[in-house]
Design a protein around this motif. Structure first.
Motif, PDB file in Angstrom:
ATOM      1  N   UNK A   1       0.791  -1.226   0.000  1.00  0.00           N
ATOM      2  CA  UNK A   1       0.000   0.000   0.000  1.00  0.00           C
ATOM      3  C   UNK A   1       0.824   1.278   0.000  1.00  0.00           C
ATOM      4  N   UNK A   2       2.095   1.232   0.415  1.00  0.00           N
ATOM      5  CA  UNK A   2       2.900   2.455   0.475  1.00  0.00           C
ATOM      6  C   UNK A   2       4.310   2.221  -0.047  1.00  0.00           C
ATOM      7  N   UNK A   3       4.893   3.301  -0.502  1.00  0.00           N
ATOM      8  CA  UNK A   3       6.321   3.360  -0.788  1.00  0.00           C
ATOM      9  C   UNK A   3       6.784   4.669  -0.171  1.00  0.00           C
ATOM     10  N   UNK A   4       7.824   4.615   0.626  1.00  0.00           N
ATOM     11  CA  UNK A   4       8.309   5.819   1.278  1.00  0.00           C
ATOM     12  C   UNK A   4       9.825   5.838   1.242  1.00  0.00           C
ATOM     13  N   UNK A   5      10.376   7.044   1.277  1.00  0.00           N
ATOM     14  CA  UNK A   5      11.817   7.237   1.247  1.00  0.00           C
ATOM     15  C   UNK A   5      12.272   7.696   2.629  1.00  0.00           C
ATOM     16  N   UNK A   6      13.289   7.056   3.171  1.00  0.00           N
ATOM     17  CA  UNK A   6      13.843   7.435   4.473  1.00  0.00           C
ATOM     18  C   UNK A   6      15.076   8.300   4.234  1.00  0.00           C
ATOM     19  N   UNK A   7      15.035   9.532   4.768  1.00  0.00           N
ATOM     20  CA  UNK A   7      16.159  10.452   4.622  1.00  0.00           C
ATOM     21  C   UNK A   7      16.667  10.851   5.994  1.00  0.00           C
ATOM     22  N   UNK A   8      17.788  11.575   6.003  1.00  0.00           N
ATOM     23  CA  UNK A   8      18.360  12.060   7.253  1.00  0.00           C
ATOM     24  C   UNK A   8      17.337  12.839   8.063  1.00  0.00           C
ATOM     25  N   UNK A   9      17.399  12.691   9.372  1.00  0.00           N
ATOM     26  CA  UNK A   9      16.553  13.456  10.282  1.00  0.00           C
ATOM     27  C   UNK A   9      17.127  14.857  10.441  1.00  0.00           C
ATOM     28  N   UNK A  10      16.265  15.848  10.390  1.00  0.00           N
ATOM     29  CA  UNK A  10      16.670  17.250  10.558  1.00  0.00           C
ATOM     30  C   UNK A  10      16.005  17.776  11.833  1.00  0.00           C
ATOM     31  N   UNK A  11      16.739  17.797  12.950  1.00  0.00           N
ATOM     32  CA  UNK A  11      16.129  18.150  14.240  1.00  0.00           C
ATOM     33  C   UNK A  11      15.640  19.581  14.339  1.00  0.00           C
ATOM     34  N   UNK A  12      16.074  20.465  13.444  1.00  0.00           N
ATOM     35  CA  UNK A  12      15.628  21.848  13.477  1.00  0.00           C
ATOM     36  C   UNK A  12      14.271  22.064  12.819  1.00  0.00           C
ATOM     37  N   UNK A  13      13.631  20.961  12.355  1.00  0.00           N
ATOM     38  CA  UNK A  13      12.349  20.993  11.646  1.00  0.00           C
ATOM     39  C   UNK A  13      12.500  21.732  10.323  1.00  0.00           C
ATOM     40  N   UNK A  14      11.626  22.692  10.025  1.00  0.00           N
ATOM     41  CA  UNK A  14      11.732  23.403   8.759  1.00  0.00           C
ATOM     42  C   UNK A  14      11.884  24.899   9.002  1.00  0.00           C
ATOM     43  N   UNK A  15      12.215  25.621   7.946  1.00  0.00           N
ATOM     44  CA  UNK A  15      12.487  27.060   8.049  1.00  0.00           C
ATOM     45  C   UNK A  15      11.273  27.841   8.554  1.00  0.00           C
ATOM     46  N   UNK A  16      10.081  27.411   8.172  1.00  0.00           N
ATOM     47  CA  UNK A  16       8.880  28.104   8.631  1.00  0.00           C
ATOM     48  C   UNK A  16       8.680  27.919  10.135  1.00  0.00           C
ATOM     49  N   UNK A  17       8.876  26.696  10.645  1.00  0.00           N
ATOM     50  CA  UNK A  17       8.778  26.455  12.098  1.00  0.00           C
ATOM     51  C   UNK A  17       9.819  27.281  12.841  1.00  0.00           C
TER      52      UNK A  17
END
Length: 153
Positions: free
Chosen positions: A86-102
């Motif tokens: 049912x799914x295909x997902x890509x695992x990438x590096x974790x970014x602990x700072x979240x995103x620029x908007x947050x």
């Protein structure tokens, strides 16, 4: 990186991950095409190959190949692929700072200082220059899609 180096990088296999080997920690965000989760890998899985090449998942496999080509500290690395019926997902590096908007929302008065603006503008220019050097045009640049590797104090 020359064309030969690039082809060699593309030929390297990305490990397949099994949902049974992942522990979902939390939801990080919602995108137009799915949900982004923070997950820990409990153990490695054997790679099953590309059994869906040519399927409706062409865009996902293209994104996988693009992520596999990144060799720049400003861009995430592909760590594996999760695939079920049912799914295909890509695992990438974790970014602990979240995103620029947050990060912006956590600033005093919800805005960046001039120095922080210059810093992130320079980082974005360097990342885009690297992508353009690979022949990649990134067309969904917005604060929610700029992941922060570390938090800024």
């Amino acid at each position: 990186m020359g064309a030969e180096d690039y082809r060699h990088e593309q030929e390297q296999e990305t490990p397949s991950l099994d949902l049974k080997t992942l522990k979902v920690i939390s939801v990080l965000g919602r995108e137009a095409k799915g949900v982004v989760f923070l997950a820990l890998i409990k153990k490695k899985c054997k790679d099953n190959g590309d059994k869906n090449i040519g399927s409706p998942y062409r865009r996902i496999w293209f994104a996988r190949d693009v992520l596999k080509s990144f060799r720049d500290p400003l861009l995430p690395r592909l760590r594996g692929v999760v695939e079920t019926d049912k799914i295909i997902d890509l695992a990438i590096d974790y970014c602990p700072g979240r995103d620029l908007n947050c990060l912006r929302k956590n600033q005093t008065e919800k805005m960046f200082s001039d120095d922080i603006i210059r810093f992130y503008a320079a980082e974005l220019v360097l990342a885009l220059e690297y992508l353009h050097g690979l022949g990649i045009v990134y067309k969904d640049l917005k604060p929610e899609n700029v992941m922060i590797q570390e938090t800024v104090n």
